[in-house]
Scaffold this active site. Sequence first.
Site, PDB file in Angstrom:
ATOM      1  N   ASP A 112      37.826  41.027  67.489  1.00  0.00           N
ATOM      2  CA  ASP A 112      37.062  42.242  67.066  1.00  0.00           C
ATOM      3  C   ASP A 112      36.112  40.937  65.466  1.00  0.00           C
ATOM      4  O   ASP A 112      35.968  41.162  64.370  1.00  0.00           O
ATOM      5  CB  ASP A 112      37.639  42.855  65.871  1.00  0.00           C
TER       6      ASP A 112
HETATM    7  C1  SPV Z   1      36.534  49.350  64.207  1.00  0.00           C
HETATM    8  O1  SPV Z   1      37.402  50.557  63.815  1.00  0.00           O
HETATM    9  O2  SPV Z   1      36.408  48.805  64.265  1.00  0.00           O
HETATM   10  C2  SPV Z   1      36.102  49.352  62.468  1.00  0.00           C
HETATM   11  C3  SPV Z   1      36.631  50.274  61.503  1.00  0.00           C
HETATM   12  O3  SPV Z   1      35.575  49.366  62.324  1.00  0.00           O
HETATM   13  S1  SPV Z   1      37.641  49.140  60.614  1.00  0.00           S
HETATM   14  O4  SPV Z   1      38.879  48.208  61.566  1.00  0.00           O
HETATM   15  O5  SPV Z   1      38.004  49.611  59.525  1.00  0.00           O
HETATM   16  O6  SPV Z   1      36.671  47.974  59.834  1.00  0.00           O
HETATM   17 MG    MG Z   2      34.403  48.295  63.956  1.00  0.00          MG
END
Ligand code: SPV
Ligand code: MG
Length: 333
Positions: free
Chosen positions: A72
Amino acid sequence: MILENKRSPFERLKSLRECIDRKGFARIMEAHNGLSGIIAETVRVEKNGQVLEYDGLWESSLTDSASKGLPDASIVGNDSRVHTINEILTVTSKPLIVDGDTGGEPAQFEYLVRTLERLGVSAVIIEDKVYPKRNSLDAAANQDLEDPWAFAEKIQAGKEVATTDDFMIISRLESLISGAGVDDALSRAEQYIQAGTDGIMIHSNKSDPAEIFAFTDAYPALCQRAGRRPWLVSVPTTYNTISDDELIARGFNIIIHANHMLRAAHKAMSEVAAAILVGGSSLAADPLCAKVKEVFATVGFDRITRKDRERIEARRLLSSVPDQVEAGSRTRG
Ligand code: SPV
Ligand code: MG
């Protein structure tokens, strides 16, 4: 179950606002593909004589990326995210909130808003970090904050191109993630409210909710100064000793359980893959797996076979009609 639901994209879009107007809050579960969307949408449990269910779905950048085997970190682009969003929207009907990451630059965000609104998404949440962003749950990662004026401009740009008042643009404050503190978060919240934001998400990656509660304590006075109170959003992944009920009592309107379907799948898949290796056949893994019939029922395969049978029967009846008419006229003759 899936195709029987005839809610239009526009009705669906409005339904998040209607839910919060009615109940004061919405409990949201993460989905990263059609199957997880169906399960999150349809799960029902009875507790103290009450039937509980989720009010909507969250399309997460973390879990959309992870389900593709990717980190991510602004690697999965909007086209791919919209593909996943479409997948979820096709087979579900509850409100969908999309994780828009940083939203990109204002022109990119404008087109994202138009696309999501047209699809029937209820809200997009964008975070005030610099592109390319890193997931917020890694405290060791680079978490540089965007200039608040630039972020406020992006919110304003999104609000200007939205065609309805029902599509919500929510500002996600990353001050606590970057270590800038509660005062920085409050000052940014005020600026984003002036820019027209429909909601404020205050994020934290600490297990101690003290900073979150310092923010919620100060939020009413801030809203009074601003003359309106945008929804307050919580993603309590790390401070989950606090119940949803308590978060609601502290003023949160949207609570997002942001990654649990994907993490559950990760654990279950790892256990099953190992159990088959150890067992030497898949028999040992059977109790850990849903039955194929359950999967068929969840994704609507049963409906297809039922419709096939109905069509075959209708054709059989139709093709036997001329024979009967002919046979009748022969008897009469
Ligand atoms: C996601 O679920 O991608 C988020 C929330 O942005 S977090 O992973 O807590 O940043
Ligand atoms: Mg996110």
